[in-house]
Design an enzyme around this catalytic site. Structure first.
Site, PDB file in Angstrom:
ATOM      1  N   HIS A 112      20.538  36.535 -37.144  1.00 24.56           N
ATOM      2  CA  HIS A 112      19.376  37.196 -37.737  1.00 24.56           C
ATOM      3  C   HIS A 112      19.049  38.509 -37.033  1.00 24.56           C
ATOM      4  CE1 HIS A 112      18.667  33.248 -39.675  1.00 24.56           C
ATOM      5  NE2 HIS A 112      18.074  33.980 -40.604  1.00 24.56           N
ATOM      6  N   ASP A 123      13.857  35.360 -46.240  1.00 25.42           N
ATOM      7  CA  ASP A 123      14.597  35.141 -44.998  1.00 25.42           C
ATOM      8  C   ASP A 123      15.034  36.510 -44.507  1.00 25.42           C
ATOM      9  OD1 ASP A 123      16.540  34.651 -43.027  1.00 25.42           O
ATOM     10  OD2 ASP A 123      17.285  32.854 -44.010  1.00 25.42           O
ATOM     11  N   ARG A 166      18.113  33.627 -53.305  1.00 26.34           N
ATOM     12  CA  ARG A 166      18.307  32.982 -54.597  1.00 26.34           C
ATOM     13  C   ARG A 166      16.969  32.828 -55.295  1.00 26.34           C
ATOM     14  NH1 ARG A 166      20.934  27.395 -53.499  1.00 26.34           N
ATOM     15  NH2 ARG A 166      20.009  27.604 -51.430  1.00 26.34           N
ATOM     16  N   ASP A 205      14.408  34.313 -38.751  1.00 24.57           N
ATOM     17  CA  ASP A 205      14.301  34.150 -40.201  1.00 24.57           C
ATOM     18  C   ASP A 205      12.886  34.488 -40.672  1.00 24.57           C
ATOM     19  OD1 ASP A 205      13.633  32.974 -42.663  1.00 24.57           O
ATOM     20  OD2 ASP A 205      14.741  31.136 -42.312  1.00 24.57           O
ATOM     21  N   ASP A 250      17.918  34.228 -33.203  1.00 21.79           N
ATOM     22  CA  ASP A 250      19.353  34.016 -33.007  1.00 21.79           C
ATOM     23  C   ASP A 250      20.107  35.325 -33.218  1.00 21.79           C
ATOM     24  OD1 ASP A 250      20.269  34.198 -35.919  1.00 21.79           O
ATOM     25  OD2 ASP A 250      18.865  32.530 -36.073  1.00 21.79           O
ATOM     26  N   HIS A 279      24.039  33.986 -55.641  1.00 22.20           N
ATOM     27  CA  HIS A 279      23.597  33.873 -54.250  1.00 22.20           C
ATOM     28  C   HIS A 279      23.690  35.240 -53.582  1.00 22.20           C
ATOM     29  CE1 HIS A 279      23.953  32.967 -49.944  1.00 22.20           C
ATOM     30  NE2 HIS A 279      23.335  31.823 -50.196  1.00 22.20           N
ATOM     31  N   LYS A 323      13.663  30.674 -53.983  1.00 17.91           N
ATOM     32  CA  LYS A 323      13.856  30.362 -52.575  1.00 17.91           C
ATOM     33  C   LYS A 323      12.922  31.217 -51.726  1.00 17.91           C
ATOM     34  CE  LYS A 323      17.084  27.278 -53.022  1.00 17.91           C
ATOM     35  NZ  LYS A 323      16.877  25.882 -52.602  1.00 17.91           N
ATOM     36  N   CYS A 336      17.469  37.592 -42.805  1.00 13.84           N
ATOM     37  CA  CYS A 336      18.887  37.973 -42.883  1.00 13.84           C
ATOM     38  C   CYS A 336      19.199  38.669 -44.200  1.00 13.84           C
ATOM     39  CB  CYS A 336      19.788  36.766 -42.679  1.00 13.84           C
ATOM     40  SG  CYS A 336      19.852  35.605 -44.061  1.00 13.84           S
ATOM     41  N   TYR A 337      18.421  38.338 -45.267  1.00 11.98           N
ATOM     42  CA  TYR A 337      18.655  38.982 -46.550  1.00 11.98           C
ATOM     43  C   TYR A 337      18.167  40.431 -46.575  1.00 11.98           C
ATOM     44  CZ  TYR A 337      20.083  34.442 -48.191  1.00 11.98           C
ATOM     45  OH  TYR A 337      20.766  33.259 -48.339  1.00 11.98           O
TER      46      TYR A 337
END
Length: 474
Positions: free
Chosen positions: A398, A341, A335, A388, A395, A289, A338, A343-344
């Site tokens: 993020h 996003d 991952r 995201d 938010d 992850h 997936k 945040c990654y």
């Protein structure tokens, strides 16, 4: 009497039907079924004919968004004809992101909107639904304050009144002068992750006086949370994973309280978390992850002063990490299989400079592609802040980590050499202007961060310089 072969054939048909049912697709098993107009309620198609996107239509959309002068020119990956709910969702996500690229052709960083969003959030009374985050006060302060400081601006300071409010909130979460850790809010127990967020926030406010009072008590609390296998629980009777190890190491390293007793068993425990894919899981024998991989790899940088001491499978990590960036979106996933996003942009994005300084490579990922995703798909173009992906809400979380990811796109770092330095690898990140993206005349939207801590590199260096003068706990 039924033959063995007939039983086997029937069993295989049942297995195939069961799998197809899970995928949400009905495939007729006979001509008789083909001609049957009655819809089987057990097998519902997850997409109608109108919803199915052909590869040609997707390629046409890509061509309409990009031209030969684009810095980022994605190509359509080869795809299997087989479809499932996972692949359909991926295609739909690609289309929504490409539409956002098309609607926002210029990579404009909305600095003033983001600053207004952050400042307004620091001083606003939150609506009732924020009660779900009542155990995350220290985190919310970190996300907002760090996001503010990562944005490059002429005035990098908040008002003294705002800083005082932040410090007072953190102080209200401290339990028994640090002997019980720091909680995430009122009437909460001490929690390692909340403590990590609180300490980083105090470093950003430069409240060294309070940090000096806390450091030895926090060290004793961390030791009380250590398990026989070397890991740490998040709180009394809590879970242990790669996050808890990283949080303890990050705080203890910054406050200069790392000891052999605290470090006992950590390396072998972290090694056991690397999976067959190459990434790291939260605990041994589970799935790799992005967040856990970041915590594990960053921990090695705190543990060691020489890169030759790092003994995990670096080649496998590189393979897993580079596959986290998707060619069409430019963004990163956490991952395998997936969706991207924003945040990654940090949790995975920060892995790239770690790998780059270890192997002497400056281009482990497509910086232009990630920057395109951040500026064209992740920004809230009306109110500021980041999200995201298109269709999601803005938010604090993020906003902070996407800004950190943007910084990682705009700066590069010098490679490490195994010299005689005893300084931890975590503090040896220096900007490599010779191999930077562009040159000094190019405007940067962000300040450079230290990838190990996710804070502006100047704040980390200042804190390290301050606490290195203090004696370690006995």
């Amino acid at each position: 009497m039924t033959s063995i072969n007939e039983d086997s054939s029937s069993d295989n048909e049942r297995k195939v039907s069961y799998i197809l049912n899970l995928l949400g697709k009905k495939v007729p098993t006979s001509k008789e079924n083909d001609d049957n107009d009655d819809k089987d309620e057990d097998y519902e198609d997850i997409m109608t004919d109108e919803d199915i996107y052909t590869l040609d239509s997707l390629q046409q959309l890509i061509a309409s968004v990009y031209n030969s002068k684009s810095r980022f020119n994605p190509e359509l990956n080869s795809r299997d004809e087989y479809t499932s709910q996972t692949t359909d969702t991926q295609y739909e996500t690609e289309l929504s992101i490409l539409e956002s690229f098309k609607d926002h052709p210029n990579e404009q960083f909305l600095q003033q909107q983001h600053l207004k969003y952050i400042k307004g959030s620091l001083h606003s009374q939150f609506p009732s639904y924020f009660s779900a985050l009542d155990a995350n006060h220290s985190w919310m302060l970190l996300w907002l304050l760090n996001g503010f400081k990562v944005i490059k601006q002429n005035d990098q300071s908040l008002s003294p009144e705002t800083i005082e409010l932040i410090n007072n909130k953190i102080e209200s979460c401290i339990i028994d002068e640090g002997r019980g850790g720091i909680s995430g809010g009122a009437n909460q127990i001490g929690h390692v992750a909340s403590t990590y967020a609180a300490i980083l926030t105090l470093i950003l406010t430069k409240n060294y006086t309070l940090l000096e009072k806390l450091r030895n008590n926090l060290y004793s609390w961390f030791l009380s949370l250590k398990k026989p296998d070397g890991s740490f629980v998040m709180h009394k009777n809590g879970e242990s994973d790669a996050r808890s190890i990283y949080c303890v190491l990050a705080v203890s390293s910054l406050l200069n309280t790392l000891t052999d007793e605290l470090l006992l068993g950590l390396e072998s425990w972290l090694n056991s978390c690397q999976t067959f894919e190459g990434g790291f899981s939260g605990v041994p024998k589970t799935e790799a992850h992005g967040g856990y991989t970041y915590c594990a790899v960053a921990s090695y940088f705190i543990l060691f002063s020489k890169k030759s001491k790092i003994c995990f499978d670096l080649d496998a990590l590189i393979r897993w990490s580079v596959f986290r960036q998707y060619s069409i979106e430019g963004g990163l996933s956490g991952r395998t299989n997936k969706l991207v996003d924003a945040c990654y942009s940090f949790w995975i994005g920060a892995l790239y400079p770690m790998i780059e300084v270890l192997v002497g490579e400056h281009d482990m990922f497509n910086r232009d592609g990630l920057k395109t995703y951040i500026l064209k798909a992740a920004q809230n173009f009306d109110k500021g802040g980041f999200r995201d992906k298109p269709g999601k809400s803005t938010d604090f979380y993020h906003t902070n980590y996407t800004l950190c990811g943007l910084s990682l796109c705009e700066y590069k770092y010098k490679s490490f050499s195994d010299d005689d330095s005893e300084e931890e690898l975590a503090y040896r990140f220096q900007l490599d202007n010779d191999n930077d993206n562009g040159n000094d005349s190019d405007y940067k939207n962000t300040n450079p961060i230290n990838p190990i801590f996710g804070l502006p590199i100047n704040d980390i260096n200042e804190a390290k310089k301050h606490f290195i003068k203090l004696s370690k706990p006995i």
